[in-house]
Design an enzyme around this catalytic site. Structure first.
Site, PDB file in Angstrom:
ATOM      1  N   ARG A 172      -3.907   7.816   3.538  1.00 16.60           N
ATOM      2  CA  ARG A 172      -2.601   7.567   2.990  1.00 16.60           C
ATOM      3  C   ARG A 172      -1.974   8.157   1.931  1.00 16.60           C
ATOM      4  O   ARG A 172      -0.820   7.997   1.671  1.00 16.60           O
ATOM      5  CB  ARG A 172      -2.555   5.983   2.770  1.00 16.60           C
ATOM      6  N   ASP A 190       0.617   1.798   8.468  1.00 22.54           N
ATOM      7  CA  ASP A 190       0.173   0.721   9.849  1.00 22.54           C
ATOM      8  C   ASP A 190       1.259   0.940  11.080  1.00 22.54           C
ATOM      9  O   ASP A 190       0.760   0.552  12.064  1.00 22.54           O
ATOM     10  CB  ASP A 190       0.060  -0.768   9.248  1.00 22.54           C
ATOM     11  N   GLU A 196     -10.520  -0.327  11.485  1.00 20.92           N
ATOM     12  CA  GLU A 196     -11.400  -1.056  10.669  1.00 20.92           C
ATOM     13  C   GLU A 196     -11.147  -2.638  10.899  1.00 20.92           C
ATOM     14  O   GLU A 196     -12.183  -3.269  10.767  1.00 20.92           O
ATOM     15  CB  GLU A 196     -10.980  -0.807   9.045  1.00 20.92           C
ATOM     16  N   LEU A 201      -7.689   8.545   1.607  1.00 16.08           N
ATOM     17  CA  LEU A 201      -7.346   9.881   2.035  1.00 16.08           C
ATOM     18  C   LEU A 201      -6.303   9.849   3.124  1.00 16.08           C
ATOM     19  O   LEU A 201      -5.266  10.555   3.034  1.00 16.08           O
ATOM     20  CB  LEU A 201      -8.629  10.521   2.514  1.00 16.08           C
ATOM     21  N   MET A 259      -8.046   3.177   9.128  1.00 17.88           N
ATOM     22  CA  MET A 259      -7.275   1.971   8.586  1.00 17.88           C
ATOM     23  C   MET A 259      -6.454   1.358   9.893  1.00 17.88           C
ATOM     24  O   MET A 259      -6.163   2.074  10.859  1.00 17.88           O
ATOM     25  CB  MET A 259      -6.546   2.329   7.510  1.00 17.88           C
ATOM     26  N   GLY A 260      -6.097   0.069   9.707  1.00 13.97           N
ATOM     27  CA  GLY A 260      -5.494  -0.650  10.567  1.00 13.97           C
ATOM     28  C   GLY A 260      -6.157  -2.086  10.949  1.00 13.97           C
ATOM     29  O   GLY A 260      -7.224  -2.119  11.727  1.00 13.97           O
ATOM     30  N   GLY A 276       0.878  -1.155   0.028  1.00 14.98           N
ATOM     31  CA  GLY A 276      -0.110   0.052  -0.041  1.00 14.98           C
ATOM     32  C   GLY A 276       0.783   1.257   0.245  1.00 14.98           C
ATOM     33  O   GLY A 276       1.928   1.256   0.736  1.00 14.98           O
TER      34      GLY A 276
END
Length: 414
Positions: free
Chosen positions: A300, A145, A245, A298, A189-190, A15
């Protein structure tokens, strides 16, 4: 150690982040300026570019355009999620990689990525050593992350944390403009580590912290969550929730209903839709106005909110990778060793063995999460706050960001 002369390849994988190209620029610029490195190639879409003999000749690029990589988000060389097999089980890819390395006299390989990319580095390093081909392999870390083992933090995480905290502060202000309260749920995220969601708490430095934060390090309980939300709402008239998430129940199942829809090339579940799921539950069970917000990509790629500290350290990581390899290091990942005593932040480069980094996820320490499991402690804030300092000194054209415009001349077509 004897001097090693030859070409190098830099590839990007996994990513993207808003600063991954700063690390690539650190590799490219340093390699172009290093006499021992005879040519600098960028792999199109990571290791796939090596396998497909799609290598960009970075020496053909304009110096000014390369410099714009410092403030260009995403993976400018192209990324991939491609898992190569263990060489002891299937060496097909490795024989092809060695063929390409021989073709271009590649003696240095730099791979810019996260956990799985470090696994790829370790495997390639092992195979080259076993084959007797002299090639130095160095991993250059990146991942929003922040879950790579050993290093204090990962390039990309600070900028994502800054974006998340800034967005939470702005949402906090927006959510309080009406005389009718609401519950706002922000999905961050995560998958397995809660560093990003925990970063939402940094908004508290300017008085705009979320009321509740849930990380995947603590098993999620829906009834407890609803009780937490209702208690805050009844007390404050509003409630803002930040949630990873990847939160899951005690049995390991994800709270998000989008959990089985797809996986990437490494078999990782692709998550999403959690904010909507929780918003519906809150609306049905508590009966208040609810809004679900998913930050998604957004967080990242928001280079306009990148931390200058992150940009500088990302460049230094790439630069250090080349310097270490030329000095004789191989089978290593560049990382950071940092101190924060007395409020003073200091960061130094440190090399870590690839074998100790690959396929290991660093999670938020339990003691950095409050006993209730719905927030983070001061220790987390003290850790993260120095990383988001400094404003991106980017160039704009017509009010919009100016990104790198590379020619991407294929080496095989010269």
């Amino acid at each position: 150690m004897a001097q090693l002369k030859g070409a190098c390849i830099i590839g990007q994988s996994g990513g993207p982040t808003s600063v991954i190209n700063a690390s690539a620029y650190g590799v490219i610029r340093t390699a172009l300026d290093t006499p021992e490195i005879t040519a600098v190639y960028g792999a199109a879409h990571g290791i796939k570019g090596v396998l497909n003999d799609q290598l960009y000749d970075m020496g053909q690029e304009d110096e000014r355009e390369l410099e714009f990589l410092l403030n260009t988000p995403s993976s400018e060389l192209g990324s991939c999620r491609y898992k190569i097999a263990d060489p002891e089980m299937d060496d097909t890819d490795y024989r092809r990689i060695l063929e390409i390395f021989r073709k271009y006299d590649v003696r240095y390989f730099f791979y810019n990525g996260g956990n799985d990319s470090m696994d790829t580095c370790a495997k390639i390093s092992r195979y080259m050593s076993k084959s007797g081909y002299d090639c130095r392999v160095i991993g250059v870390p990146k991942t929003i992350d922040n879950d790579l083992f050993g290093t204090d933090h990962c390039p990309g995480f600070p900028s994502a944390a800054k974006y998340i905290a800034s967005s939470c502060a702005e949402v906090y202000k927006d959510a309080r403009v009406y005389d009718i309260g609401a519950v706002t749920i922000m999905e961050i995220m995560g998958r397995n580590a809660g560093w990003l969601a925990g970063s939402a708490a940094l908004a508290g430095v300017v008085g705009c912290a979320p009321d509740l934060i849930y990380l995947p390090e603590v098993d999620f309980d829906m009834d407890r969550f609803l009780a937490d939300v209702e208690a805050v709402y009844r007390r404050e008239g509003n409630c803002i929730v930040a949630v990873s998430e990847g939160i899951h129940y005690a049995d390991g199942s994800f709270v998000s209903k989008a959990k089985i829809s797809a996986t990437d090339g490494f078999g990782h579940v692709q998550l999403g839709g959690l904010a909507a799921v929780l918003a519906n539950v809150v609306k049905d069970r508590i009966g208040v106005k609810v809004r679900g917000i998913e930050l998604s990509l957004l967080q990242r790629c928001g280079a306009h909110l990148a931390s200058q500290t992150d940009i500088d350290e990302s460049f230094q990581a790439g630069k250090a990778a080349v310097e270490a390899a030329v000095a004789g290091a191989t089978d290593k990942m560049v990382g950071f060793s940092c101190t924060r005593e007395g409020g003073q932040y200091h960061c130094q480069i440190q090399l870590f063995d690839l074998a100790s980094v690959a396929n290991y996820e660093k999670k938020v320490p339990r003691e950095w999460i409050n006993p209730e499991g719905n927030g983070v402690t001061q220790a987390f804030l003290d850790y993260a706050l120095p990383l988001i300092q400094g404003e991106n000194s980017r160039v704009v054209e017509n009010g919009l960001p100016r990104f790198a415009r590379l020619k991407k001349v294929l080496a095989s077509q010269k």
